[in-house]
Design an enzyme around this catalytic site. Structure first.
Site, mmCIF file in Angstrom:
data_model
loop_
_atom_site.group_PDB
_atom_site.id
_atom_site.type_symbol
_atom_site.label_atom_id
_atom_site.label_comp_id
_atom_site.label_asym_id
_atom_site.label_seq_id
_atom_site.Cartn_x
_atom_site.Cartn_y
_atom_site.Cartn_z
ATOM 1 N N HIS A 235 -2.645 7.031 -1.073
ATOM 2 C CA HIS A 235 -3.665 7.681 -0.226
ATOM 3 C C HIS A 235 -3.131 8.395 1.011
ATOM 4 O O HIS A 235 -3.854 8.617 1.967
ATOM 5 C CB HIS A 235 -4.728 6.661 0.209
ATOM 6 C CG HIS A 235 -5.362 5.948 -0.941
ATOM 7 N ND1 HIS A 235 -6.073 4.787 -0.791
ATOM 8 C CD2 HIS A 235 -5.365 6.229 -2.268
ATOM 9 C CE1 HIS A 235 -6.504 4.366 -1.973
ATOM 10 N NE2 HIS A 235 -6.081 5.236 -2.894
ATOM 11 N N HIS B 245 0.850 -1.192 0.000
ATOM 12 C CA HIS B 245 0.000 0.000 0.000
ATOM 13 C C HIS B 245 0.885 1.242 0.000
ATOM 14 O O HIS B 245 1.394 1.676 1.022
ATOM 15 C CB HIS B 245 -0.909 -0.002 1.228
ATOM 16 C CG HIS B 245 -2.055 0.959 1.145
ATOM 17 N ND1 HIS B 245 -2.099 2.012 0.271
ATOM 18 C CD2 HIS B 245 -3.228 1.012 1.849
ATOM 19 C CE1 HIS B 245 -3.229 2.675 0.430
ATOM 20 N NE2 HIS B 245 -3.938 2.081 1.378
ATOM 21 N N TYR C 97 -0.655 7.377 3.137
ATOM 22 C CA TYR C 97 -0.096 6.554 4.205
ATOM 23 C C TYR C 97 1.428 6.535 4.090
ATOM 24 O O TYR C 97 2.012 7.244 3.271
ATOM 25 C CB TYR C 97 -0.726 5.165 4.175
ATOM 26 C CG TYR C 97 -2.212 5.215 4.450
ATOM 27 C CD1 TYR C 97 -2.686 5.633 5.698
ATOM 28 C CD2 TYR C 97 -3.146 4.910 3.467
ATOM 29 C CE1 TYR C 97 -4.049 5.723 5.958
ATOM 30 C CE2 TYR C 97 -4.512 4.991 3.721
ATOM 31 C CZ TYR C 97 -4.961 5.405 4.970
ATOM 32 O OH TYR C 97 -6.304 5.505 5.221
#
Length: 375
Positions: free
Chosen positions: A182, A179, A184
């Site tokens: 977004h 990930h 993070y």
């Protein structure tokens, strides 16, 4: 006489094509997008989580990307209900999820996650752990109670991602997704708005990619050569929807090239509306540009099956079913390789089967109340 395929048969024909991602063959082009659900007390996915994913595999989803799962670093998350991808009990739960998805005919990868400066100190599972990030700065520009990561912190997080990836292969998953989107942790390094470092990990786009590339390289080394590594990234952030990593294709290429070289097999390009062009002068969306610049397979995502952007659905207004014609056109000309479906699939576990079988009129429109259950 020319026979034109019906819209339903066209959807089935295009979406049903298998695709190979490194050593993994996915039976069709439909991906379940990762969506945080918070139904795993103690970070352990139970029977309800197993059934939730298996239902979608049984209904024809080719590749499932799980909700974000915390890697084994104390600052990685801030909820005892979000699953973890470390710990004996947690991994045993995930092994059963993978087993059930495979029994239903699907493929599955975990999304490995570190939230970085999004974390609020004092939250579980490790209340005393500080938020950490490249410069100790949140997406909104505030410092909060976090700290800039030291060399030791970087090594610890890189190791945590590598250990989680190795565990994923060991317990039977088909690949991993990192990930990097977004707002993070990984994305906080990629974006100039949160990365103000003056060492080798900050500065120009290539330097800001160094941390992400080192994570990819460590993950690549920890798994078999044929084990797919997917990297999810975005221009937008949760608190900055107009943020951009790259203003031009050249800037985007500078970011993506080191990641591809480090071992990314597939890029998952997260946008809020897949049909919007990413740069002036071309109709290509972010996944399309990513494939053009790297030559790697790509996954597109962003309000697939919905009319209007998904944030309207979060407010409880719902969303109308959208046409798939534009999506099919783009797939047919190989702009991207797979299509991730989020809220439409969350609402309707049978979404893939209905689309593949031409039962479009049976699709259930998305309603925000679907977030409250594991249907």
């Amino acid at each position: 006489m020319t026979v034109t395929a019906s819209p339903t048969s066209r959807a089935a024909e295009i979406l049903s094509r298998p695709v190979t991602l490194n050593g993994l063959t996915v039976p069709n082009r439909i991906v379940m997008a990762p969506m945080t659900r918070m139904f795993s007390p103690g970070g352990v996915p139970g029977e309800n989580v197993r059934s939730y994913y298996a239902r979608r595999a049984a209904a024809g989803v080719g590749l499932i990307v799980t909700e974000g799962t915390y890697v084994g670093h104390e600052s990685a998350g801030q909820s005892n209900r979000v699953p973890r991808f470390h710990g004996e009990e947690q991994l045993a739960g995930w092994a059963k999820v993978a087993e059930d998805v495979h029994a239903a005919g699907g493929k599955i990868v975990p999304q490995l996650w570190h939230i970085g400066m999004v974390r609020n100190q004092g939250e579980p599972p490790y209340a005393d752990a500080p938020a950490v990030g490249p410069s100790g700065i949140r997406v909104d520009g505030t410092e909060g109670t976090g700290k800039a990561m030291t060399r030791g912190d970087l090594d610890d997080v890189i190791g945590a991602f590598a250990e989680a990836a190795a565990a994923a292969e060991r317990i039977g998953f088909d690949g991993v997704e990192l990930h990097g989107a977004h707002g993070y942790l990984i994305d906080q390094f990629l974006w100039a708005g949160t990365n103000r470092r003056t060492d080798a990990y900050g500065g120009d786009p290539v330097a800001r990619t160094k941390f992400a590339a080192e994570i990819v390289a460590a993950v690549r080394e920890s798994v078999s050569p044929e084990f797919p590594v997917i990297f999810r990234y975005s221009q937008w952030k949760q608190e900055a929807y107009d943020a951009r990593l790259a203003e031009t294709p050249e800037e985007l290429e500078a970011i993506l090239t080191p990641l591809a070289a480090a071992g990314v097999d597939v890029f998952h390009a997260s946008t809020r509306r897949y049909w919007l062009p990413e740069f002036e002068g071309s109709d290509l969306n972010l996944a399309g540009w990513t494939k053009k610049l790297t030559g790697r397979p790509t996954i597109t995502v962003g309000s697939v099956g919905l009319d209007g952007d998904f944030l309207r659905a979060f407010t409880g207004e719902g969303a109308e079913l959208g046409s798939l014609d534009n999506l099919l056109d783009r797939l047919e000309r190989d702009e991207f390789d797979l299509v991730a479906v989020g809220r439409a699939l969350l609402q309707d576990p049978q979404w893939a089967a209905k689309v593949l079988e031409g039962r479009i009129d049976e699709l259930n429109p998305y309603d925000g109340t679907a977030l409250k259950t594991l249907s």
